[in-house]
Motif scaffolding. Structure first.
Motif, PDB file in Angstrom:
ATOM      1  N   GLY A   1       1.159  -1.078  -0.142  1.00  0.00           N
ATOM      2  CA  GLY A   1       0.182  -0.167   0.210  1.00  0.00           C
ATOM      3  C   GLY A   1       0.399   0.785   0.058  1.00  0.00           C
ATOM      4  N   ALA A   2       1.674   1.387   0.085  1.00  0.00           N
ATOM      5  CA  ALA A   2       2.924   1.936   0.982  1.00  0.00           C
ATOM      6  C   ALA A   2       3.676   2.600  -0.538  1.00  0.00           C
ATOM      7  CB  ALA A   2       3.991   2.119   1.973  1.00  0.00           C
ATOM      8  N   VAL A   3       3.768   1.119  -1.000  1.00  0.00           N
ATOM      9  CA  VAL A   3       4.674   1.700  -2.309  1.00  0.00           C
ATOM     10  C   VAL A   3       3.504   1.937  -3.438  1.00  0.00           C
ATOM     11  CG1 VAL A   3       5.735   0.486  -4.747  1.00  0.00           C
ATOM     12  CG2 VAL A   3       5.759   0.479  -2.328  1.00  0.00           C
ATOM     13  N   LEU A   4       2.341   1.578  -3.435  1.00  0.00           N
ATOM     14  CA  LEU A   4       0.977   1.730  -4.738  1.00  0.00           C
ATOM     15  C   LEU A   4       1.289   3.628  -4.212  1.00  0.00           C
ATOM     16  CD1 LEU A   4      -1.052   0.943  -6.147  1.00  0.00           C
ATOM     17  CD2 LEU A   4      -2.294   0.878  -4.712  1.00  0.00           C
ATOM     18  N   THR A   5       1.631   3.755  -3.040  1.00  0.00           N
ATOM     19  CA  THR A   5       0.815   5.805  -2.649  1.00  0.00           C
ATOM     20  C   THR A   5       1.882   6.326  -3.688  1.00  0.00           C
ATOM     21  OG1 THR A   5      -0.477   4.353  -1.011  1.00  0.00           O
ATOM     22  CG2 THR A   5       0.146   7.015  -1.865  1.00  0.00           C
ATOM     23  N   GLY A   6       2.808   5.793  -3.033  1.00  0.00           N
ATOM     24  CA  GLY A   6       4.224   6.408  -3.769  1.00  0.00           C
ATOM     25  C   GLY A   6       4.214   6.331  -5.035  1.00  0.00           C
TER      26      GLY A   6
ATOM     27  N   ALA B   1      -4.906   7.200  -4.734  1.00  0.00           N
ATOM     28  CA  ALA B   1      -4.192   5.561  -4.169  1.00  0.00           C
ATOM     29  C   ALA B   1      -4.267   5.381  -2.384  1.00  0.00           C
ATOM     30  CB  ALA B   1      -2.899   5.262  -4.548  1.00  0.00           C
ATOM     31  N   ALA B   2      -4.591   5.952  -1.992  1.00  0.00           N
ATOM     32  CA  ALA B   2      -4.564   6.363   0.082  1.00  0.00           C
ATOM     33  C   ALA B   2      -6.143   5.622  -0.096  1.00  0.00           C
ATOM     34  CB  ALA B   2      -4.425   7.911   0.598  1.00  0.00           C
ATOM     35  N   LEU B   3      -6.871   6.234  -0.898  1.00  0.00           N
ATOM     36  CA  LEU B   3      -8.288   6.057   0.054  1.00  0.00           C
ATOM     37  C   LEU B   3      -8.727   4.710  -0.418  1.00  0.00           C
ATOM     38  CD1 LEU B   3     -10.128   9.418  -0.591  1.00  0.00           C
ATOM     39  CD2 LEU B   3      -9.638   8.220   1.855  1.00  0.00           C
ATOM     40  N   LEU B   4      -7.792   3.782  -1.792  1.00  0.00           N
ATOM     41  CA  LEU B   4      -8.373   2.810  -2.675  1.00  0.00           C
ATOM     42  C   LEU B   4      -7.549   1.506  -1.757  1.00  0.00           C
ATOM     43  CD1 LEU B   4      -9.479   1.323  -4.771  1.00  0.00           C
ATOM     44  CD2 LEU B   4      -7.521   2.104  -5.175  1.00  0.00           C
ATOM     45  N   VAL B   5      -6.374   2.212  -0.799  1.00  0.00           N
ATOM     46  CA  VAL B   5      -5.349   1.234   0.525  1.00  0.00           C
ATOM     47  C   VAL B   5      -6.265   0.913   1.966  1.00  0.00           C
ATOM     48  CG1 VAL B   5      -3.319   1.426   2.070  1.00  0.00           C
ATOM     49  CG2 VAL B   5      -3.024   2.130  -0.518  1.00  0.00           C
ATOM     50  N   GLY B   6      -7.316   2.699   1.813  1.00  0.00           N
ATOM     51  CA  GLY B   6      -7.478   2.405   3.267  1.00  0.00           C
ATOM     52  C   GLY B   6      -9.100   1.362   2.791  1.00  0.00           C
ATOM     53  N   THR B   7      -9.627   1.505   2.017  1.00  0.00           N
ATOM     54  CA  THR B   7     -10.591   0.666   1.337  1.00  0.00           C
ATOM     55  C   THR B   7     -10.176  -1.067   1.817  1.00  0.00           C
ATOM     56  OG1 THR B   7     -11.562   2.518   0.198  1.00  0.00           O
ATOM     57  CG2 THR B   7     -13.011   0.802   0.073  1.00  0.00           C
ATOM     58  N   ALA B   8      -9.426  -1.034   1.043  1.00  0.00           N
ATOM     59  CA  ALA B   8      -9.015  -2.974   0.730  1.00  0.00           C
ATOM     60  C   ALA B   8      -8.198  -3.458   1.967  1.00  0.00           C
ATOM     61  CB  ALA B   8      -8.118  -2.668  -0.915  1.00  0.00           C
ATOM     62  N   LEU B   9      -7.586  -2.399   2.139  1.00  0.00           N
ATOM     63  CA  LEU B   9      -6.724  -2.938   3.182  1.00  0.00           C
ATOM     64  C   LEU B   9      -7.438  -2.723   4.857  1.00  0.00           C
ATOM     65  CD1 LEU B   9      -3.027  -1.633   3.052  1.00  0.00           C
ATOM     66  CD2 LEU B   9      -4.451  -3.856   1.895  1.00  0.00           C
ATOM     67  N   GLY B  10      -8.161  -2.025   5.285  1.00  0.00           N
ATOM     68  CA  GLY B  10      -9.117  -1.946   6.241  1.00  0.00           C
ATOM     69  C   GLY B  10      -7.986  -1.088   6.707  1.00  0.00           C
ATOM     70  N   ALA B  11      -8.814  -0.279   7.980  1.00  0.00           N
ATOM     71  CA  ALA B  11      -8.783   1.257   8.917  1.00  0.00           C
ATOM     72  C   ALA B  11      -7.306   0.529   9.537  1.00  0.00           C
ATOM     73  CB  ALA B  11      -9.288   1.277  10.130  1.00  0.00           C
ATOM     74  N   ARG B  12      -6.854  -0.452   9.828  1.00  0.00           N
ATOM     75  CA  ARG B  12      -5.427  -0.425  11.035  1.00  0.00           C
ATOM     76  C   ARG B  12      -4.000  -0.744  10.094  1.00  0.00           C
ATOM     77  NH1 ARG B  12      -2.737  -5.052  11.786  1.00  0.00           N
ATOM     78  NH2 ARG B  12      -3.672  -5.987  11.337  1.00  0.00           N
TER      79      ARG B  12
ATOM     80  N   LEU C   1       0.031   4.166   5.011  1.00  0.00           N
ATOM     81  CA  LEU C   1       0.481   5.687   4.982  1.00  0.00           C
ATOM     82  C   LEU C   1       0.946   5.974   5.658  1.00  0.00           C
ATOM     83  CD1 LEU C   1      -1.040   7.276   2.436  1.00  0.00           C
ATOM     84  CD2 LEU C   1      -2.154   4.999   2.696  1.00  0.00           C
ATOM     85  N   ALA C   2       0.863   5.377   7.270  1.00  0.00           N
ATOM     86  CA  ALA C   2       2.255   5.791   7.882  1.00  0.00           C
ATOM     87  C   ALA C   2       3.981   5.875   7.439  1.00  0.00           C
ATOM     88  CB  ALA C   2       1.951   5.212   9.596  1.00  0.00           C
ATOM     89  N   LEU C   3       4.075   4.774   7.174  1.00  0.00           N
ATOM     90  CA  LEU C   3       5.059   4.011   6.303  1.00  0.00           C
ATOM     91  C   LEU C   3       5.462   4.703   5.225  1.00  0.00           C
ATOM     92  CD1 LEU C   3       6.832   1.918   6.067  1.00  0.00           C
ATOM     93  CD2 LEU C   3       6.040   0.265   5.051  1.00  0.00           C
ATOM     94  N   TYR C   4       4.678   5.255   4.306  1.00  0.00           N
ATOM     95  CA  TYR C   4       4.587   6.414   3.328  1.00  0.00           C
ATOM     96  C   TYR C   4       5.337   7.347   3.634  1.00  0.00           C
ATOM     97  CZ  TYR C   4       3.188   8.972  -0.332  1.00  0.00           C
ATOM     98  OH  TYR C   4       3.535  10.463  -1.210  1.00  0.00           O
TER      99      TYR C   4
ATOM    100  N   TYR D   1      -1.170  17.057   3.875  1.00  0.00           N
ATOM    101  CA  TYR D   1      -2.023  16.591   2.639  1.00  0.00           C
ATOM    102  C   TYR D   1      -2.265  14.638   3.156  1.00  0.00           C
ATOM    103  CZ  TYR D   1      -3.999  20.810   0.434  1.00  0.00           C
ATOM    104  OH  TYR D   1      -4.615  21.292   0.057  1.00  0.00           O
ATOM    105  N   ILE D   2      -0.210  14.483   3.408  1.00  0.00           N
ATOM    106  CA  ILE D   2      -0.419  13.036   3.768  1.00  0.00           C
ATOM    107  C   ILE D   2      -0.367  12.888   4.834  1.00  0.00           C
ATOM    108  CG2 ILE D   2       2.119  12.196   3.852  1.00  0.00           C
ATOM    109  CD1 ILE D   2       2.854  13.594   1.978  1.00  0.00           C
ATOM    110  N   LEU D   3      -0.654  14.076   5.702  1.00  0.00           N
ATOM    111  CA  LEU D   3      -0.850  13.694   7.445  1.00  0.00           C
ATOM    112  C   LEU D   3      -2.946  13.825   7.334  1.00  0.00           C
ATOM    113  CD1 LEU D   3       0.608  16.211   9.205  1.00  0.00           C
ATOM    114  CD2 LEU D   3       1.329  14.492   9.729  1.00  0.00           C
ATOM    115  N   GLY D   4      -3.014  13.800   6.217  1.00  0.00           N
ATOM    116  CA  GLY D   4      -5.049  14.227   5.917  1.00  0.00           C
ATOM    117  C   GLY D   4      -5.062  12.563   5.227  1.00  0.00           C
TER     118      GLY D   4
END
Length: 194
Positions: A34-39, A61-72, A78-81, A105-108
């Motif tokens: 997810g971090a790599v996809l966002t990058g 990517a960030a919203l897709l990652v959250g939706t597909a992977l779940g909150a945690r 995104l924290a790793l990113y 925006y990254i924090l958001g």
């Protein structure tokens, strides 16, 4: 329990990533992926005249990652990113790293990823209409943190930050939301047909 009831109970509380065999290795790979996809998505960057913030694929990517992977896992991804970018990995917008006026925006995105992931776990990613609301909420979270940070970091007034950091992005974000609204529910339909 009927087959339909069993299928429904399997899906309740499940995000797409949960359909893969569970393990710590899976979770670590999903977070890193997810971090790599966002990058990678952040490298799709188009400058916006009059704004220090480019249009990127990063929010999608960030919203897709959250939706597909779940909150945690979405938050961790995104924290790793963010941490890797702060440490010098050049995968923020246009190959940059470190803190800039657009770092808010990254924090958001971190918080938005967790929010949409929590909603997805409650089934908000199963239909186009629910996914629309999920994406709108995620975008709102990103802007709620990104725009005030931009105002502070760039020394802008609130109205100038809105004009430079929100208004020019609304159409692009609507397109990104529409893509996600189609893609994620379609993935669930595909999985449901197996």
């Amino acid at each position: 329990m009927s087959t339909a009831t069993a299928a429904a109970s399997t899906r309740t509380g499940t995000v797409l990533a949960d359909l893969l065999p569970a393990s710590r290795v899976r979770d670590a790979a999903l977070v890193a992926g997810g971090a790599v996809l966002t990058g990678l998505a952040a490298q799709i960057a188009v400058p916006v005249p009059g704004s220090p913030v480019p249009v990127t694929g990063q929010t999608f990517a960030a919203l897709l990652v959250g939706t597909a992977l779940g909150a945690r896992r979405g938050l961790l991804s995104l924290a790793l990113y963010a941490l890797a970018g702060l440490a010098g990995v050049p995968w923020f917008a246009s190959g940059t790293s470190g803190v800039s006026v657009s770092f808010g925006y990254i924090l958001g995105m971190m918080l938005a990823s967790a929010a949409v992931g929590a909603l997805a776990r409650r089934g908000a990613d199963r239909s186009v209409l629910r996914m629309a609301g999920t994406m709108l909420l995620g975008e709102a979270v990103i802007y709620a943190i990104g725009v005030p940070y931009l105002a502070y970091a760039a020394g802008m007034s609130a109205s100038a930050a809105i004009a430079a950091g929100l208004t020019p992005f609304l159409i692009g974000d609507a397109v990104k939301a529409a893509l996600a609204m189609g893609a994620v529910p379609a993935a669930w339909k595909l999985v449901g047909k197996r």
